[in-house]
Scaffold this active site. Structure first.
Site, PDB file in Angstrom:
ATOM      1  N   HIS A 521       0.851  -1.174   0.000  1.00 39.35           N
ATOM      2  CA  HIS A 521       0.000   0.000   0.000  1.00 39.35           C
ATOM      3  C   HIS A 521       0.893   1.232   0.000  1.00 39.35           C
ATOM      4  O   HIS A 521       2.106   1.148  -0.141  1.00 39.35           O
ATOM      5  CB  HIS A 521      -0.932  -0.012   1.212  1.00 39.35           C
ATOM      6  CG  HIS A 521      -1.837  -1.205   1.239  1.00 39.35           C
ATOM      7  ND1 HIS A 521      -2.905  -1.334   0.379  1.00 39.35           N
ATOM      8  CD2 HIS A 521      -1.808  -2.342   1.979  1.00 39.35           C
ATOM      9  CE1 HIS A 521      -3.512  -2.480   0.614  1.00 39.35           C
ATOM     10  NE2 HIS A 521      -2.866  -3.107   1.565  1.00 39.35           N
ATOM     11  N   SER A 778      -8.501 -24.906  -3.412  1.00 37.85           N
ATOM     12  CA  SER A 778      -9.397 -24.786  -4.558  1.00 37.85           C
ATOM     13  C   SER A 778      -9.268 -26.025  -5.430  1.00 37.85           C
ATOM     14  O   SER A 778      -8.310 -26.784  -5.326  1.00 37.85           O
ATOM     15  CB  SER A 778      -9.080 -23.524  -5.367  1.00 37.85           C
ATOM     16  OG  SER A 778      -7.730 -23.523  -5.792  1.00 37.85           O
TER      17      SER A 778
END
Length: 1094
Positions: A521, A778
């Site tokens: 960030h 997944s």
């Protein structure tokens, strides 16, 4: 002299002087000092040596008005590239250029044009190192805590403090005393003058201790010497010299000043101590002792830690200043040392080295990495020899291979690397796409060389390698191409993507792979590319150990037998033949005796055995300089499933939390065969959470006959209570499965917008299970025969805590396979659409027609409370007795055709008189428009708004699956057209929408002037910039060094106007554009200096 005797002899006198100093004396002194103190705003455009790229504030002061010389700290002037401005007290701003930075001590000089100061009367601040004494009252004048001018009072308490230790892998001063006072300076005051009541600088503020009020000041004797030599050179040339040379000698030894008690314990003889006390100034308290020796330096194997220095060239030396003076006068010559080691006198003759010769003045920039010779500073910190190949910033190519910052490269592509020239020579012989072994060593594990596999960038994410060299005449670092034009690296920009896929793929199985990467960030060190990676070097991809080989062989043999029984894959033909491949799914496996035995022996379900040859592990890297669409990390892992496999085309389906953007490098590892090959994003669904990635089956080699496509089963849809098999891959490429029960087959996804808008799934229903393998696993959901019914996909969201804190989070749910099946059928059947090159074949890719409205389901019982009539409640309940919901409008995507037609809270009752109860109903209505020859692309909708039924004609939008295909880097910020996640906020600036700032880079002009991400640029110098093309035309006319007025609008709607200074030398304007006809990302220069290669 830097002697403790001063403290004793001068302390009483100083007290007497201070007692007569009045407030008026200080007022007059500060009135002379303050105008000569400047606020320095510095920007380091590249990481170098001990410093990271970034922007900062500091202080300096004028020490030579006629020549325009400002004194400040070395860590302000920077050892590497720097762009700086000085602001005087009357807010006049002028550019300043580095004149000199000391290789060791924390001081340096900037120069400026004295004629540029038009309105301020000021005088230079005289330097008076001899005036420093214990008890002297001082003032520290500077930009403390960013307050422009702060005046902090203090009293000198020590003149013989050891040099402060800042960090183990950064800049530290040594071989000097420091002064100490409790003045409480903080950030921004570096380089402030420490003045006495007469307005003279007696020291230079350098650092402080955060846990106390202690401040540390550098003595000025060495500063005065350097300044006088600069002046002498100036006078000799009659003007500013082309370069400044300050003779500095070194033995590459760090000394510490130890008291006589300590030296006696180290073995110093009594007679030696008595002799030293006699010849030294009154009050001498100790001697110099060797603390460390740099390997292979002049003193290596001659001096050892603990040696006590007695004489240099026959002169007794107990002070740093005396020692350094003798070394400076002996550069390139021998010097005689007399030492005592454990009580034994020794005489040593050493060659004095030029300190500037081991201070790097050039660096290589390749794929965002900054690499240069190891400096004396870091060699001393790490205990390596000077000149080794040091990674100051890992960039993209090296960090992708888990090669960290501060690493020393020992081998590259099998060649020994002794210096930077060796590395450049090796890279110049490599082609794009090659995968080469690299060995490096870290100072924390200095005795262990670590091997990794580096992939040379296939695409033109970054400029070709450039060599920057410091130019002391201009204060800039000039760039030139590091490689010759005939280098394969330069010539293979578009052709190396598939050349090396086979030759190096198996070797990559033993490569250590990065396992996690923190998102960056604004507060981090790099928004473009100074990313910090967390790696686990002990985790390897399965298949490298002999114990695993037998299991892998069994898997290959088992699948080979199944493929042989089912028939081989047809050869590659024209597009019509490719269409036929779509219908040729492998039949389900009959459970005969041998199959059953294998099932029992391997302890795996039949579904797992059938689906395993279609499972693929993804490793995705996004170049930091190309992090578009709000992508929150440069590194992703996930599992996909092969949905099409022929001789010339392979397609894998995967979730968009693994493949978030098309501008990425993807490596595919197959469960069926131990190989790793590159993949290419060919389709990103704009709404549903899946992407399609293509691979070249020919790159699989023998594995092409083992890998197979899964059989898709879009119908019938899963229902509550159905049994399914959840199958996926572990990080070690081991298939894992379990039997689960569907608890809810139609849960509506509700993901809020992240702080930095990024892709989020909307308008889709997902499948929930009673049990799974956790939020990071997944794979697929299959029936007992291994037919795929859903993609078990990862979704990204953001959990918010309170008003200001948030945390990235992910969860897994099932995506019904029907949406993937529909897109696959369109690709294979050649549905009209934009063409793109896939594995050398031009193929049409489908468009997706959408109603660009975010919807959410509301229970009919709740809808009745809003006034929905009983008749409509009954109609909708009869249409879908399971869901019993009505869709309501959450918001329209800005810029869509539905904007200004549908309003928040509207209930969608019917389309073309057909009741609507779920998202699939709307998708089917949109598809019917594509199937109709005379369709005008609009939907006849019946909605319920504020108690009334209304009939509307609402337009639909057509989107492709390419994602964002163009970006511009201007002044260090990444600019793109607003992507769908931004438009989903429901707002675009009225001033022509504007272009969106997605990221920014540390050390860039936008960092320096505050043009951060999450805002639109709507005007540049008063000219509107509604889209990228217009923006490019506007910035083409801007010149280097020109101040630009930029009008922006933040995501919160707040407008702002700021100015920034364009820097084309370090930050040329360039763009990346995807070319579907060649399937490559092309880098083009929009604006650059003639001398800048971008």
């Amino acid at each position: 002299m830097e002697s403790p005797a001063k403290e004793e002899g001068g302390g009483e006198l100083a007290m007497e002087i201070e007692s007569s100093v009045t407030v008026e004396d200080w007022r007059r002194a500060l009135a002379r000092v303050v105008p000569a103190v400047v606020v320095l705003r510095t920007t380091a455009p590249r990481a170098f040596d001990t410093e990271a790229a970034g922007a900062s504030y500091a202080t300096g002061f004028v020490v030579d008005k006629s020549r325009g010389i400002i004194l400040t700290n070395r860590h302000v002037v920077k050892p590497g590239p720097v762009v700086a401005e000085a602001m005087f007290v009357n807010r006049e701003e002028i550019p300043v250029y580095p004149l000199y930075r000391d290789p060791v001590h924390d001081f340096g000089f900037f120069r400026y044009d004295p004629g540029a100061i038009k309105f301020l009367k000021y005088d230079e601040i005289p330097l008076a190192p001899e005036a420093a004494s214990v008890g002297l009252e001082i003032r520290v004048v500077g930009n403390d805590s960013g307050e422009k001018v702060s005046i902090l009072a203090g009293t000198l308490a020590r003149l013989d403090r050891e040099a402060p230790y800042y960090k183990k892998d950064g800049y530290n001063d040594f071989n000097t005393f420091y002064m100490q006072a409790a003045s409480g300076t903080k950030g921004g005051s570096s380089g402030s003058p420490v003045v006495d009541c007469q307005g003279r600088a007696v020291a230079l503020n350098a650092g402080s201790k955060s846990s106390s009020a202690s401040a540390f000041f550098l003595p000025l004797e060495r500063v005065v010497r350097a300044l006088n030599l600069i002046r002498d050179g100036w006078e000799a040339f009659g003007s500013k010299p082309e370069s400044v040379y300050i003779p500095c000698g070194t033995l590459q030894v760090t000394f510490q000043h130890k008291g006589f008690e300590e030296t006696r314990r180290l073995g110093l003889r009594n007679e030696t101590e008595q002799m030293v006390r006699v010849v030294s100034p009154v009050g001498e308290t100790g001697m110099l002792v060797v603390d460390s020796v740099v390997p292979e330096g002049p003193a290596h194997k001659h001096l050892e830690p603990g040696d006590v220095l007695v004489r240099m060239n026959g002169e007794v030396v107990t002070q740093f200043l005396t020692m350094e003076t003798l070394l400076d006068d002996s550069v390139g010559m021998g010097i005689d040392l007399q030492i005592e080691r454990g009580g034994t006198p020794l005489a040593v003759k050493l060659e004095v080295e030029d300190l500037h010769s081991i201070t790097p003045n050039h660096f290589l920039e390749v794929s965002g990495a900054v690499i240069h010779p190891l400096s004396y500073q870091q060699a001393r910190n790490f205990r390596f020899k000077c000149g080794l190949v040091y990674v100051a910033e890992a960039g993209y190519m090296l960090s992708r291979a888990s090669l960290p910052r501060h690493a020393i490269i020992k081998k590259f592509a099998g060649k020994d690397i002794a210096n930077l020239g060796d590395l450049i020579a090796v890279i110049s012989n490599l082609s794009r796409g090659e995968r080469v072994p690299v060995e490096y060593v870290k100072y924390t594990e200095r005795y262990r060389n670590k091997p990794v596999l580096v992939t040379i960038d296939v695409h033109e994410w970054y400029a070709p390698p450039q060599l920057y060299t410091r130019n002391d005449a201009t204060g800039l670092w000039t760039a030139k191409s590091a490689l010759p034009p005939e280098s394969p690296f330069i010539a293979s920009a578009h052709h190396a993507g598939h050349i090396e896929a086979n030759s190096n793929s198996v070797a990559s199985l033993a490569e250590s792979s990065p396992m996690d990467l923190k998102c960056q960030h604004e507060s981090e060190n790099l928004a473009d590319g100074c990313i910090k990676m967390q790696t686990d070097d002990e985790i390897v991809v399965d298949g490298s150990h002999s114990s695993e080989d037998s299991l892998a062989g069994k898997k290959r043999r088992r699948v080979d037998e199944e493929i042989a029984a089912e028939g081989t894959i047809s050869s590659c033909g024209d597009l019509d033949q490719i269409k036929g491949d779509f219908l040729r799914h492998p039949p389900s496996v009959d459970v005969d005796g041998s199959d059953l035995n294998r099932t029992i022996s391997s302890n795996a379900s039949l579904a797992e055995q059938v689906i395993e040859p279609a499972l693929v592990m993804f490793e995705v890297h996004v170049p930091p300089v190309c992090m578009l669409d709000g992508v929150h990390s440069p590194h992703f892992f996930g599992t996909g499933v092969v949905i099409h496999h022929s001789d010339c085309l392979g397609l894998v389906a995967v979730d968009r939390n693994t493949v978030a953007v098309s501008i990425s490098d993807i490596m595919l590892s197959f469960a069926a065969y131990p190989i790793e090959i590159p993949g290419e994003v060919v389709f990103l669904h704009p709404v549903h959470n899946f992407a399609l990635v293509a691979y070249d089956p020919s790159a699989l080699g023998a594995g092409a006959s083992v890998v197979r496509a899964a059989k898709l089963l879009p119908e019938p849809a899963l229902r509550r209570g159905d049994s399914v098999y959840l199958v996926g891959l572990s990080r070690s490429l081991q298939a894992t499965s379990r039997k689960s029960i569907v608890t809810n087959p139609c849960t509506a996804v509700n993901i809020g917008s992240a702080d930095c808008p990024r892709y989020r799934a909307i308008n889709m229903e997902v499948i929930e299970l009673d049990t799974d393998f956790g939020s990071t696993f997944s794979g697929i959901l299959a029936d007992e025969q291994g037919r795929v019914q859903a993609l078990w996909a990862s979704f990204s969201t953001q959990l918010k805590y309170g008003c200001s804190s948030s945390e990235d989070h992910q969860f897994v749910r099932g995506i019904p396979i029907y949406a993937i099946s529909q897109v696959l059928e369109k690709i294979i059947s050649g549905t009209p659409g934009p063409f793109r090159l896939i594995n050398g074949v031009r193929r049409p890719m489908p468009f997706i027609r959408l109603l660009e409205v975010e919807l959410f389901p509301t229970l009919l019982s709740k809808a009745r409370n809003y006034g929905l009539s009983d008749s409509w409640v009954q109609v909708l309940a009869k249409k879908d007795p399971v869901r019993r919901t009505v869709l309501r409008v959450k918001g329209c995507l800005a810029g869509s055709k539905a904007e200004n037609l549908l309003e928040q809270g509207d209930m969608i009752l019917a389309i073309n008189k057909e009741p609507i109860t779920c998202f699939l109903d709307i998708e089917n209505a949109c598809q019917k428009l594509d199937q109709s020859i005379d369709s005008d692309g609009v939907l006849n909708m019946t909605i319920f708004r504020q108690g009334k039924e209304i009939d509307l004609i609402v337009g639909t939008d057509v989107r492709d699956g390419n994602g964002t295909t163009r970006m511009v880097n201007w002044c260090g910020c990444i600019i793109q057209d607003p992507h769908s996640a931004v438009r989903a906020l429901g707002f675009l600036p009225e001033e022509g929408h504007g272009v969106y700032v997605a990221r920014w880079c540390h050390g860039s002009p936008v960092h320096r002037y505050g043009l951060y991400a999450l805002q639109w640029i709507v005007e540049v110098n008063g000219k509107p910039t509604p889209d990228l093309e217009t923006f490019i035309q506007v910035v083409k006319g801007l010149e280097d060094g020109e101040f630009v007025r930029v009008r922006t609008v933040h995501l919160n709607g707040k407008p702002r106007v700021l100015t920034l200074k364009q820097d084309l030398h370090y930050w040329p304007t360039w763009e990346l554009m995807f070319e579907p006809e060649t399937a490559t990302w092309h880098r083009g220069i929009i604006k650059a200096l003639q001398s800048t290669v971008a």
